[in-house]
Design an enzyme around this catalytic site. Structure first.
Site, short mmCIF file in Angstrom:
data_model
loop_
_atom_site.label_atom_id
_atom_site.label_comp_id
_atom_site.label_asym_id
_atom_site.label_seq_id
_atom_site.Cartn_x
_atom_site.Cartn_y
_atom_site.Cartn_z
N TRP A 101 -1.24 -0.97 4.45
CA TRP A 101 -0.89 -2.33 4.05
C TRP A 101 -1.70 -3.32 4.49
CZ3 TRP A 101 0.13 -2.02 -0.74
CH2 TRP A 101 0.93 -0.97 -1.35
N ASP A 172 3.10 -10.30 6.64
CA ASP A 172 3.61 -9.50 5.37
C ASP A 172 4.81 -8.79 5.92
OD1 ASP A 172 4.33 -7.69 3.53
OD2 ASP A 172 2.34 -6.63 3.53
N LYS A 196 12.33 -4.11 -1.82
CA LYS A 196 12.65 -3.20 -0.67
C LYS A 196 14.00 -3.70 -0.24
CE LYS A 196 7.77 -2.41 0.10
NZ LYS A 196 7.61 -1.12 -0.41
#
Length: 361
Positions: A101, A172, A196
């Protein structure tokens, strides 16, 4: 019908208590005579939901008054572009790459402006954090970007390793936000997709310090400008109203659990027993990540005999343990044990793993 133990990396498990409350309020929210999905986003009913959600999030995370909380759309992937659009301001930025990511975030930001890789652990298979000697920072960078928990590779930056870098720190936190206390004041901007640990997909949180607003050039679309969204209370356009409502219910659930310190202790125990099962399996299971930076939310592991993978997945599913297949880029298995996965679910997984190893080892 009994519910499964859901180890999906996202969209992920939600607290059953939250789902039941949403079910009870689906047709008639607090006497409004309609669902939250049917409300005007500018009506007093929905504004009360939005205001309460922000207040609860601020309380849970200890968000200082000089930070704005934005409820946006587009997922964390949109933020990969939106962040440099807003913060570069003609300068350069540094990115530390510790997994898939952060690598994608770097690649997308490089489409926008002058962005450099300050460190990467790709050569080691993203199984550790870079050492201090490997990190080459520009003291004049507009910001430093990190992914504090890599969902795919299972690498997490421990809280004690978050230090003042001299430039705004952008993080993030999609896959571990709200799983532990976070020193928000050490960050310039925190962002997270909701699917999530927050709620259903479609909602994205951005927590941004006031001094980082108003830096975007006039050439970017208004909907991509943090300052414009902040001035409009996240409602320049229609926000993801039901996602915000569900997130608000999750925030209230977390407060009932005792807040982030309490859920942190539960998460630590869940991770302990799962990693212990892996490490004490005499090599039957293996986690490749340096123990000092193992994720407590996303636990990848492989079997010593890959030919048993299909049997492991089939038998675990039959036992009610679902979504354990690893990401296609790394293979093997992955158990995502977010806040909503209870200790009993992790214990059920460990019991199955021990039994499977005993029968097949």
């Amino acid at each position: 019908m009994s519910r499964i133990w859901n180890f999906s990396a996202g969209p992920a498990a939600l607290p059953e208590e939250v789902l039941r409350q949403a079910q009870e309020e689906l047709l008639d929210w607090h006497g409004a005579g309609c669902s939250v999905m049917e409300m005007s986003h500018r009506g007093k009913e929905f504004m009360s939901i939005l205001d309460q959600a922000e207040a609860d999030l601020r309380e849970l995370m200890g968000i200082p008054a000089n930070y704005k909380v934005l409820f946006l759309q587009g997922g964390a992937t949109q933020q990969f572009a939106q962040i440099p659009m807003n913060l570069l301001a003609g300068r350069s930025a540094d990115y530390i790459v510790t997994g898939s990511w952060s690598k994608k975030a770097l690649k997308e930001a490089q489409r926008i402006g002058d962005v450099r890789c300050a460190a990467t652990t790709e050569s080691s298979g993203f199984n550790r954090l870079p050492t201090a000697e490997e990190i080459k920072l520009d003291p004049f960078a507009a910001y430093l970007h990190v992914c504090t928990n890599e969902t795919i590779h299972g690498v997490e930056i421990p809280a004690q390793r978050i230090a003042d870098t001299g430039v705004p720190l952008v993080a993030d936190m999609s896959s571990h936000i709200l799983s532990r206390p976070v020193p928000v004041e050490k960050f310039g901007l925190i962002y997270a997709g909701a699917q999530k640990n927050i709620g259903p997909s479609g909602l994205t949180l951005v927590i941004i310090r006031d001094d980082l607003l108003g830096m975007a050039p006039l050439t970017i679309p208004s909907v991509m400008d943090y300052a414009v969204m902040a001035e409009n209370g996240s409602m320049l356009n229609t926000p993801p109203t039901y996602g915000i409502y569900m997130a608000g219910l999750v925030f209230q659930w977390l407060k009932k659990q005792g807040g982030l310190a309490a859920i942190d202790a539960v998460n630590a125990e869940k991770a302990r027993i799962l990693y212990e099962a892996i490490d004490q399996s005499a090599g039957f299971y293996h986690n490749p990540v340096d123990p000092d930076c193992r994720s407590r939310m996303n636990v990848p592991f492989t079997l010593a005999q890959p030919e048993l993978d299909a049997a492991f997945l089939a038998e675990s599913k039959a036992a009610g343990l679902v979504s354990l297949k690893g990401h296609k880029s790394v293979g093997g298995m992955r158990a995502s044990i977010y806040n909503a996965v209870p200790l009993a679910g992790v214990q059920a997984l460990v019991d199955f793993m021990n039994d499977f190893a005993k029968r097949n080892g």
